[in-house]
Design an enzyme around this catalytic site. Structure first.
Site, short mmCIF file in Angstrom:
data_model
loop_
_atom_site.label_atom_id
_atom_site.label_comp_id
_atom_site.label_asym_id
_atom_site.label_seq_id
_atom_site.Cartn_x
_atom_site.Cartn_y
_atom_site.Cartn_z
N ARG A 108 0.66 -1.20 0.21
CA ARG A 108 0.02 0.05 0.03
C ARG A 108 0.90 1.27 0.04
NH1 ARG A 108 -3.79 -1.06 4.81
NH2 ARG A 108 -2.08 -2.13 5.32
N SER A 174 7.25 -5.29 7.30
CA SER A 174 6.86 -6.06 8.45
C SER A 174 7.65 -7.42 8.38
CB SER A 174 5.34 -6.32 8.53
OG SER A 174 4.66 -5.18 8.86
N ASP A 227 4.62 -3.08 11.66
CA ASP A 227 2.97 -2.92 11.61
C ASP A 227 2.76 -2.66 12.99
OD1 ASP A 227 3.58 -5.54 12.45
OD2 ASP A 227 2.01 -6.24 10.97
#
Ligand code: ADP
Ligand code: MG
Length: 506
Positions: A108, A174, A227
């Site tokens: 994203r 992550s 994250d």
């Protein structure tokens, strides 16, 4: 004639007896089978037992392991990684910030405009899947793909790509990283579907920075985080009492706000705030107090990472469905209450956690959703209602244990930082006099947000472990998309304060 009648009568009676014996025999056998299956369930319930006493032992073990992981490198299964994040967003941040979020199957790009005064966040987000060949190819190709996506995104937002003002970028990555500063770190290993050999041991933010330069983007990677840290940042932005963040999705992990003098393995660590976010990597937590079953042992042995991520394998969304599949398989092997043995039952991860959750929440009188999923997903048709009820019970036992262990983990963190109420008691005071500061924990992940029973069991266990007087002061806040938005917020808080340069190792 009389003899004939007698003969017929005797014959009928013998036949009737034979039929009766057959029926009784079948019933006895079926009862035995049912007993065996109920025995399997009973054994599961016993070995998944999470009494409040046991949960408190897990709480203590978590706090002890946290201490050990902070005391020395390799001192515990908890890595307790330094993040170099030494301040959390306060809400006063201003400006336009970007973030990239790479960690699972989707990637994203985000743009957040901050107006100060804890303004509402309404980030622009663009999501796309990572092409599979890039997950196992060359690192340059992956980072070029990421930089190109960002380039297109910036242009679309009418921001100048080559503007003379450097834009600040937060990068959520992550995977396990050994952080060397808030904006740099070396990849320890890939996990999930990624396996780009030439990247292991390399500096992650540097690789991205070079790709940005190749695309002519005037951007600086201001923070490199995972994250959980993003979630903590977003949680803190909305609620200044937030001290920890927990992810409960495909995997599980947690981070929290720690005093630097408690990070003994890094003597002389100085930050302006006197604190730092520590990434626990709690999925790897282990304690002999964890209620382990033979199904957990088999799942671990057959996994690509045996003896690793033990806590995660009992709690997170990747595994819960598979534990249930293993129990149904055992029952099917022990009896035929599910009909002929389905070969689907031998397929690892054939039953995913969302399907398990759907069966768990089926409250129709005939359990039609359970029947449908058993048929469609596991290829087991015509399961009698009695057996369907058993399946719901299995889901309940597995999820209840997972949620209660996650709750114990959260209380473990609170205990470590003196927010579980026990530190507030001074001699002679009654429990109602305990001075307990309001404490917020940010939680993210679909297992928690989408699986109602999981969430309810977690809250129930928090109540049981902490007691009503203390739990009143503990707030669980759900954050949405913290992994991405939080990184943009951290880019903001670490660019304006200049705290990047304020961390010293003396
Ligand atoms: P990730 O952890 O990959 O960042 P999420 O937080 O969305 O992503 O978590 C996804 C996981 O949550 C899935 O792998 C699945 O196990 C679990 N999950 C998703 N939806 C549900 C649901 N409705 N019920 C139970 N579990 C779910
Ligand atoms: Mg996530």
């Amino acid at each position: 004639m009389g003899k004939v009648v007698l003969g017929v009568t005797v014959g009928v009676a013998v036949a009737a007896c034979a039929v009766a014996a057959l029926v009784v025999g079948r019933r006895v056998r079926s009862r035995k089978k049912w007993k065996r299956v109920v025995g399997v369930l009973k054994e599961l319930e016993e070995s998944c037992e999470t009494t409040v006493g046991r949960l408190r032992q897990v709480v203590d073990a978590m706090a002890v392991e946290m201490h050990a992981g902070l005391a020395s490198e390799g001192g515990s299964k908890l890595k307790m990684l330094l993040t170099f994040v030494d301040n959390l967003p306060s809400g006063s941040e201003k400006g336009i910030f970007y973030a990239l979020d790479l960690g699972g199957t989707n990637f994203r790009v985000l743009r957040v405009e901050l107006g100060g005064q804890r303004s509402d966040l309404d980030p622009d987000v663009e999501q796309q899947p990572i092409p599979e060949q890039l997950m196992t190819g060359r690192s340059e190709d992956l980072f070029d793909f990421i930089a190109s996506s960002l380039h297109r995104f910036v242009e679309k937002g009418n921001d100048s790509v080559q503007s003379s003002i450097t834009k600040e970028l937060g990068f959520t990555f992550s995977f396990p990283v050994k952080q060397t500063s808030v904006s740099s770190g070396v990849l320890i290993k890939w996990t999930k579907a990624f396996a780009i050999k030439d990247m292991v041991g390399k500096e992650v933010a540097g690789a991205l920075q070079q790709a940005l330069a190749r695309k002519g983007l005037n951007m600086r990677v201001a923070v490199l985080v995972n994250d959980t840290v993003g979630t903590l940042a977003l949680g803190h932005y909305h609620d200044a009492d937030t001290v920890a963040a927990v992810i409960i999705g495909t995997g599980t992990n947690a981070c929290y706000w720690e005093r630097t003098d408690a990070i003994i393995k890094c003597q002389g660590l100085l930050t302006t705030s006197g604190r730092m976010v520590v990434n626990m990597e709690w999925g790897n937590f282990w304690s002999s107090h964890l209620p382990r079953t033979s199904y957990d042992i088999d799942l671990d042995a057959e996994s690509p990472n045996p003896n690793d991520q033990g806590f995660e394998k009992m709690i997170s969304g990747m595994y819960l469905g598979d534990i249930v599949r293993r129990v149904i398989l055992r029952m099917s092997e022990e009896s035929d209450i599910f009909g002929p043995l389905s070969s689907r039952l031998y397929v690892s991860f054939a039953l995913r956690t969302p399907a398990m959750a759907a069966m768990h929440k089926d409250d129709s009188p005939e359990l039609t959703e359970v029947a449908r999923i058993l048929q469609d997903v596991l290829d087991i048709p015509d399961v009698p209602l009695k057996a369907r009820k058993l399946v719901v019970k299995i889901c309940d036992v597995v999820t209840r244990r997972a949620a209660r262990l996650a709750a114990a983990g959260i209380v473990g963190i609170l205990k470590k930082i003196g927010r579980d109420g026990s530190g507030g008691i001074t001699g002679g005071r009654s429990k109602s006099d305990i001075k307990m500061r309001r404490t917020a924990v940010a939680v993210e992940g679909s297992l928690y947000t989408q699986y109602t029973m999981f969430r309810e069991y977690l809250h129930e266990a928090l109540h049981e472990i902490l007691g009503e007087d203390i739990v009143r002061h503990v707030v669980i806040n759900v954050t949405e998309d913290g992994s991405g938005t939080g990184a943009a917020l951290l880019a903001a808080s670490h660019s304006s304060s200049g705290s990047v340069d304020n961390i010293q190792l003396v």
